[in-house]
Each structure stands twice: as structure tokens, then as C-alpha cells.
Design an enzyme around this catalytic site. Structure first.
Site, mmCIF file in Angstrom:
data_model
loop_
_atom_site.group_PDB
_atom_site.id
_atom_site.type_symbol
_atom_site.label_atom_id
_atom_site.label_comp_id
_atom_site.label_asym_id
_atom_site.label_seq_id
_atom_site.Cartn_x
_atom_site.Cartn_y
_atom_site.Cartn_z
ATOM 1 N N SER A 1 39.647 28.369 31.322
ATOM 2 C CA SER A 1 40.973 27.821 31.666
ATOM 3 C C SER A 1 41.024 26.348 32.037
ATOM 4 O O SER A 1 42.112 25.792 32.141
ATOM 5 C CB SER A 1 41.581 28.625 32.803
ATOM 6 O OG SER A 1 42.201 29.769 32.273
ATOM 7 N N SER B 1 44.412 28.726 31.032
ATOM 8 C CA SER B 1 45.621 28.829 31.820
ATOM 9 C C SER B 1 46.011 27.549 32.560
ATOM 10 O O SER B 1 47.151 27.439 33.017
ATOM 11 C CB SER B 1 45.464 29.960 32.841
ATOM 12 O OG SER B 1 44.442 29.665 33.768
ATOM 13 N N LYS C 1 46.820 22.571 40.321
ATOM 14 C CA LYS C 1 47.254 23.820 39.673
ATOM 15 C C LYS C 1 47.908 24.739 40.709
ATOM 16 O O LYS C 1 47.455 24.806 41.860
ATOM 17 C CB LYS C 1 46.038 24.492 39.031
ATOM 18 C CG LYS C 1 46.362 25.711 38.173
ATOM 19 C CD LYS C 1 45.096 26.236 37.493
ATOM 20 C CE LYS C 1 45.374 27.456 36.625
ATOM 21 N NZ LYS C 1 44.160 27.972 35.970
HETATM 22 N N1 GLN Z 1 41.890 32.921 28.542
HETATM 23 C C1 GLN Z 1 41.083 33.622 29.492
HETATM 24 C C2 GLN Z 1 41.865 34.760 30.085
HETATM 25 O O1 GLN Z 1 42.939 34.971 29.641
HETATM 26 C C3 GLN Z 1 40.593 32.687 30.562
HETATM 27 C C4 GLN Z 1 41.539 32.472 31.656
HETATM 28 C C5 GLN Z 1 40.956 31.674 32.786
HETATM 29 O O2 GLN Z 1 39.919 31.042 32.666
HETATM 30 N N2 GLN Z 1 41.635 31.755 33.929
HETATM 31 O O3 GLN Z 1 41.442 35.436 30.967
#
Ligand code: GLN
Length: 488
Positions: free
Chosen positions: A178, A154, A79
Site C-alpha cells: 500500500s 491503499s 494517511k
Molecule cells: N492491496 C493489498 C490489499 O488489498 C495491500 C493493502 C495494503 O498494503 N494495506 O490488502
């Protein structure tokens, strides 16, 4: 199955038995990238030449008769918020568009020591803020099962790459879901280990009290093997626990007899897609048939988890992102004085969602509102954790959906931030509590989109997650399904 469709453990055996070479495998994955990456867009950077060189080095080792480890010669992806020395790490943000880290994250050091082939860096929501990869400042990634749909986020690029066969495995990060939610949307396995199990040194911080790095893989066996490689203490991350790392592959046993599985009634929320509920409940029945004992439990503070997360995470993000000021890190846009320069820099190079969270976070932390918002959120976080503590006196593992629906269409929800935040109902509570969670495939919607179930474990008990996941996985075929992409 094509080579790029195989899990790492199968490919490892093929390498050991000299049925394939690492170069053939890498070329198969590169050809797959040529075939489908234009539609999927899982990558931000592809390190083609380095990948070929790494593969050749592994083949030389095999030719000399040397033994190879699990990951050697197996193509994977990282990532783009995990620092890779000499390779651009943008966090899918314009503000880091030219950032080339001078050092490797600890997980990258550990992965490199295992000698895989790195294909590149994967797309994500900017600074990991989002759940659909639509917040990438570059382009959205598509779901390999239906390229009109989001891959989740994400870590959407990592999940989509593993599902599409443009990587065999990938690393993601998980602050509020994410890793698990994109795994569920793309029909792959994703694990967020316990907070502190894996070093975050070199992970670009989003919300430091929640962030964890973890694997995305094609099956549970690969997940256990990858966790073996990345877990463990690191002096460079003060939150990393100094506990021995078990051999997670020992948990790859098909046995759930007598194991107590808790079904939290609050996670089967109103408004949940009935197909998701049906698939998860069918999996519960399956585990019961395999000998597990299923009990209903209650985690009464679950309802408050989203609001708590969306105060704590932005508050920490507002602080962490102060460093992108046009001086210390990232891009710079000049102005008449330093204040104007910083304003211009941050206005121009941060995306909408990042700005929104910086504003929410700074508001929650500001003098007049700190007690009412931030401090209150910390107290509720404690209550959420205590719910789990109580539940784990009664059960060994908790099972629930990973996300309230399968993947939705690109553009469908992104204009409504609140609607996006509500999608995180099942994933954020365990980040607040620091617990390990795992998403594994458990079915498909009538439209052919993958559905995932989530397992939640006690702190540092990834082994039980792996055991339950493996037992379930081996009793059905969902993890063997592959998307039809690229006119196969
Ligand atoms: N969807 C969640 C957010 O927008 C989780 C994102 C994540 O785990 N980085 O913060």
C-alpha cells in the site's frame, strides 16, 4: 519548477537561505489544493488554519535566527489510518466517520517534533483494504497523471498528493504493497521499512503481523530524511525493534560498484505489461553500467504468496475489526437486542470489501478450517521467508517491478476482487517476510503513466535500498517529471 513541485530538501535550503518563507510555501501548496484538489481528491480532511499557524511559527523561529531542521515548515500529509490527536481519523470508513483520536500515533509525535506543516489527512481504501483507493467509503482519488486512472492504493491519497504537489511529502501504511504500489502508479518514491523499524502505535490495525508505516516522497533524498525522523524503538509497540537507527542520509551515495543485485525470475510474471518489463530491464542495465553485478535468482514459493497473504491478512483483519461493534468504537445502529444492534451497525457502516475480508478471515479461522487454511498459510509464509533468506546469501538486494502494470482506469477492475488481488503479486511476498521494500520511478508507459521498480532488502538494511535507489535516481530524470494538471 513551482514551489509545490520541489522536493523537501530543496525547499529546506530555500527556507534556510531566506529565499522563501514557510508561509509563502504553505500558501503555494494551499493554492495548489484550491487549483487541483477538486479533480484529484487526495484528502479527506484539510487542516488549512492549523497549517497556516504552523508555518507562521516556523517563520518566527527563522526570524529570530534559530536553526531549523529538515522538515520544519515543509507541508506534508498523513494517511487517514494514522491517529492524529484532535483531527478526525476515519480510515476512509463510515464506521469511524466521527472518530477524533484522543492521542497521536508515535509517528505523528515524531513528525510533530520535527515541526512541519500538516496539510491534512489523506484518502485511502477503507481500513487499507485495496489497491486503488476505490474502496474509500467517501470518494475515489484520481491519479494526477491522468485523472481517469486510479492512483493505486491503499495509500492512494498520500501518493496522489505528493505527485500533484498538494503535499511535499506524506506518510502511508503498507500491509501488502500500500505504499509501494501507489508510489509506482503516481511516479513518486515510497518505502515500506522493515517490520518493526517504525512504530505502529496509533496506526489503526489492519493485519498486525504485516502492517508498517513509511514515507512517500518526491525523491530518494527526502525518503532517507523522513525515515530518519520516523524510525526507531517505541515502548508502546511491542513489535518495534530495539536497534539503533543509522543516519539514512549517509546512504545517499552514488556507488553500486561490486554490489550484487538479484533478479527473481518468478517476479517477471506471465501477463506482465511489456512496457513495465522493458522499463525495469532498462533500469537493470543502467545499474549494471554503473558497476553493479546482476544475477538471476529464484524465489520458488512466490506463486503461493498471494493466497497466503489473502488468508493471513483477512484473518488478522477479522480479529482486529471486532472492536467496531457499536459499543467500543465507532458508529452504532440500534436494534432490538445486542446481536441485532451489532449486526445492524456492522452491516450499515462497513463497505463491501471490508465485509468480504471479515468473512474470509473468520472462515479461515473457524474451528473446522483453521488447520487447512490459516495454519497452512502460516507454514507457507515461512517458506516464502526462507526463499529470501537463501537469496540474500547470494545477493545484496533484489530488484523487480513494483506492480504488473501502470495505473489502470477507475472502475476497470474493482468489480472483480480476484483480479484486484492478483495485482499484488510483486508486493505482498516481502510483507510476509517482514523485509524492507522501496518503489522508485523508472519510466513511463506510452500513455504517459509512471512505472516503478521495486528494491527489496535484507531485514533492517534500508541503507542498501537507499544507496541503490539514489544511484539509479541520479543517473536519470524520471523523478523530476511532474504531471500536467490544472491547466498549467
Ligand atoms: N492491496 C493489498 C490489499 O488489498 C495491500 C493493502 C495494503 O498494503 N494495506 O490488502
Amino acid at each position: 519548477m513551482k514551489l509545490y513541485e520541489q522536493p523537501a530538501h530543496v525547499l529546506h535550503d530555500m527556507l534556510v537561505n531566506k529565499e522563501i518563507t514557510a508561509l509563502e510555501l504553505t500558501e503555494a501548496v494551499l493554492a495548489r489544493i484550491d487549483e487541483v484538489e477538486g479533480d484529484v481528491k487526495a484528502y479527506l480532511t484539510i487542516t488549512r488554519d492549523e497549517a497556516v499557524a504552523q508555518a507562521k511559527a516556523v517563520d518566527e523561529k527563522i526570524a529570530k535566527g534559530e536553526a531549523i531542521g529538515f522538515l520544519e515548515g515543509i507541508p506534508g500529509a498523513i494517511k487517514d489510518n494514522i491517529c492524529t490527536k484532535g483531527v478526525k481519523t476515519t480510515c476512509a470508513s463510515k464506521i469511524l466517520q466521527n472518530f477524533v483520536p484522543p492521542y497521536n500515533a508515535t509517528v505523528v509525535e515524531k513528525i510533530n517534533a520535527a515541526n512541519p506543516v500538516i496539510m491534512g489527512k489523506t484518502n485511502m481504501d477503507e481500513f487499507a483494504m485495496g489497491g486503488s483507493t476505490e474502496n474509500s467509503a467517501y470518494y475515489p482519488t484520481a491519479n494526477p497523471w491522468n485523472t481517469d486512472c486510479v492512483p493505486g492504493g491503499s495509500s492512494g491519497g498520500s501518493a496522489a498528493a505528493v505527485a500533484a504537489g498538494t503535499a511535499i511529502w506524506a506518510l502511508g501504511s503498507d500491509t501488502g504493497g500500500s505504499i509501494r504500489q501507489p508510489a509506482s502508479f503516481c511516479g513518486v518514491v515510497g518505502m515500506k521499512p522493515t517490520y518493526g523499524r517504525v512504530s505502529r502505535y496509533g496506526l489503526v490495525a489492519y493485519a498486525s503481523s504485516l502492517d508498517q508505516i513509511g514515507p512517500l516522497t518526491k525523491d530518494v533524498t527526502d525518503c532517507a530524511n523522513l525515515l530518519n525522523i520516523i524510525a526507531g524503538h517505541d515502548e508502546m509497540d511491542s513489535t518495534c525493534v530495539n536497534e539503533e537507527v543509522p543516519d539514512y542520509t549517509k546512504a545517499l551515495v552514488q556507488d553500486v560498484k561490486g554490489l550484487k543485485i538479484g533478479l527473481p525470475k518468478e517476479y517477471f510474471v506471465k501477463g506482465m505489461d511489456p512496457e513495465v518489463e522493458a522499463s525495469v530491464r532498462a533500469a537493470v542495465k543502467q545499474l549494471e553500467d554503473l558497476g553493479a553485478e546482476v544475477v538471476e535468482i529464484s524465489l520458488p514459493n512466490t506463486d503461493y504468496a498471494i493466497s497466503t497473504y489473502y488468508l493471513i491478512a483477512p484473518a488478522e483483519a477479522a480479529t482486529n475489526l471486532q472492536r467496531y461493534d457499536g459499543v467500543s468504537y465507532g458508529m452504532r445502529e440500534d436494534g432490538a437486542d445486542i446481536v441485532e444492534m451489532m449486526t445492524n451497525t456492522r452491516s450499515k457502516y462497513f463497505g463491501e470489501e471490508v465485509k468480504r475480508r471479515i468473512m474470509i478471515g473468520n472462515y479461515a479461522l473457524s474451528a473446522g478450517y483453521y488447520d487447512a487454511y490459516y495454519l497452512k498459510a502460516l507454514k507457507v509464509r515461512r517458506l516464502v521467508k526462507e526463499d529470501y533468506d537463501k537469496a540474500f546469501k547470494q545477493v545484496d538486494v533484489i530488484l523487480c517491478p513494483t506492480a504488473p502494470s501502470p495505473a489502470y482506469k477507475i472502475g476497470e477492475k474493482i468489480s472483480d476482487p480476484l483480479e484486484m488481488y492478483l495485482q499484488d503479486a510483486c508486493t505482498v511476498p516481502l510483507n510476509l517476510a517482514g523485509l524492507p521494500g522501496m518503489s522508485i520511478p523508472c519510466g513511463f508507459s506510452k500513455d504517459g503513466m509512471p512505472i516503478g521498480l521495486q528494491l527489496i532488502g535484507k531485514a533492517l538494511d534500508e541503507e542498501t535500498l537507499i544507496r541503490v535507489a539514489y544511484t539509479y535516481e541520479q543517473s536519470q530524470k524520471y523523478h523530476e517529471a511532474r504531471p500536467q494538471l490544472g491547466g498549467k
